[in-house]
Design an enzyme around this catalytic site. Structure first.
Site, PDB file in Angstrom:
ATOM      1  N   GLY A  71       8.631   7.056 -14.586  1.00 20.84           N
ATOM      2  CA  GLY A  71       8.144   7.808 -13.437  1.00 20.84           C
ATOM      3  C   GLY A  71       9.092   8.947 -13.130  1.00 20.84           C
ATOM      4  N   GLN A 118      13.116  15.892  -8.362  1.00 19.37           N
ATOM      5  CA  GLN A 118      14.076  15.668  -9.448  1.00 19.37           C
ATOM      6  C   GLN A 118      14.114  16.848 -10.417  1.00 19.37           C
ATOM      7  OE1 GLN A 118      12.454  11.501 -10.267  1.00 19.37           O
ATOM      8  NE2 GLN A 118      14.629  11.269 -10.733  1.00 19.37           N
ATOM      9  N   CYS A 171      17.706   5.309 -12.319  1.00 21.14           N
ATOM     10  CA  CYS A 171      17.157   6.618 -11.951  1.00 21.14           C
ATOM     11  C   CYS A 171      17.882   7.697 -12.727  1.00 21.14           C
ATOM     12  CB  CYS A 171      17.338   6.830 -10.447  1.00 21.14           C
ATOM     13  SG  CYS A 171      16.706   8.408  -9.853  1.00 21.14           S
ATOM     14  N   LEU A 172      17.102   8.625 -13.300  1.00 21.06           N
ATOM     15  CA  LEU A 172      17.713   9.743 -14.038  1.00 21.06           C
ATOM     16  C   LEU A 172      18.626  10.576 -13.156  1.00 21.06           C
ATOM     17  CD1 LEU A 172      15.327  11.732 -16.367  1.00 21.06           C
ATOM     18  CD2 LEU A 172      17.391  10.489 -16.953  1.00 21.06           C
ATOM     19  N   HIS A 180       9.551   3.745  -5.752  1.00 24.15           N
ATOM     20  CA  HIS A 180      10.775   4.473  -6.125  1.00 24.15           C
ATOM     21  C   HIS A 180      10.533   5.985  -6.093  1.00 24.15           C
ATOM     22  CE1 HIS A 180      14.471   4.995  -8.796  1.00 24.15           C
ATOM     23  NE2 HIS A 180      13.882   6.172  -8.886  1.00 24.15           N
ATOM     24  N   GLU A 181       9.420   6.420  -6.708  1.00 27.80           N
ATOM     25  CA  GLU A 181       9.140   7.867  -6.767  1.00 27.80           C
ATOM     26  C   GLU A 181       8.747   8.418  -5.396  1.00 27.80           C
ATOM     27  OE1 GLU A 181      10.191   9.049  -9.348  1.00 27.80           O
ATOM     28  OE2 GLU A 181      10.100   7.326 -10.691  1.00 27.80           O
ATOM     29  N   HIS A 233      11.595   9.428  -3.422  1.00 36.56           N
ATOM     30  CA  HIS A 233      12.149  10.746  -3.784  1.00 36.56           C
ATOM     31  C   HIS A 233      11.501  11.866  -2.975  1.00 36.56           C
ATOM     32  CE1 HIS A 233      14.967   9.983  -7.009  1.00 36.56           C
ATOM     33  NE2 HIS A 233      14.092   9.305  -7.727  1.00 36.56           N
TER      34      HIS A 233
END
Ligand code: ZN
Length: 181
Positions: free
Chosen positions: A51, A56, A104-105, A146-147, A150
């Protein structure tokens, strides 16, 4: 939620864009919006993620993609056709919460155990402009939450209940993945 660190296009923890409230998308016919969706779908695949959210990629808009598939890092991830969610809203959720590992990236090198609702009901506009109403459960519900965070300036570290629930990536690989059945 992503698998690999150090992707050049990804904003990293400390970048203020990750702490900002994302703005709604008003015109899906805008070619820049469609290009952003394409970029999210491409980047999540290149990075072996499951995702990715627009902030991001330093784009402060309410767009996220979910692209779950099995990988060495998420061996039990369900396979699905990637989807883009524009202006998503969490409209209902289960009482039950499940605590499990996330990475997470934008937070390379760290994994954490995060409680999330087991299922969520979501409203969003798809990239064709159609309003969708959908329930996600299990791992996909986790990716969504999670997304979605963000888009509100939150990262998974903010949801970890105890700092003892944090691990470096090598320790996570050694202790969690390699011990999994
Ligand atoms: Zn993330």
């Amino acid at each position: 939620m992503n698998d690999q660190s150090d992707h050049p296009a990804i904003a990293q923890l400390g970048n203020p864009i990750l702490r900002a409230e994302a703005e709604p998308i008003h015109d899906l016919r805008d070619t820049r919006v469609q290009a952003l969706i394409d970029q999210l779908l491409t980047t999540v695949q290149q990075a072996n993620g499951v995702g990715l959210a627009a902030p991001q990629l330093s784009e402060p808009y309410r767009v996220l993609v979910i692209a779950s598939r099995p990988s060495p890092r998420y061996p039990d991830a369900p396979e699905m056709a990637p989807i883009a969610l524009i202006n998503p809203r969490l409209v209902a959720h289960s009482e039950e919460r499940v605590t499990d590992w996330e990475g997470c990236l934008s937070v390379p090198g760290i994994r954490g155990r995060v409680p999330r609702y087991e299922s969520v009901t979501v409203e969003y506009t798809d990239r064709a402009g159609k309003l969708q109403h959908q329930e996600f459960t299990g791992f996909v519900a986790r990716i969504f939450q999670h997304e979605y965070d963000h888009l509100h300036g939150l990262v998974f570290l903010d949801r970890v209940e105890n700092t003892h629930d944090l691990m470096t990536e090598p320790e996570y690989q050694r202790q969690v993945l390699h011990c999994a059945a």
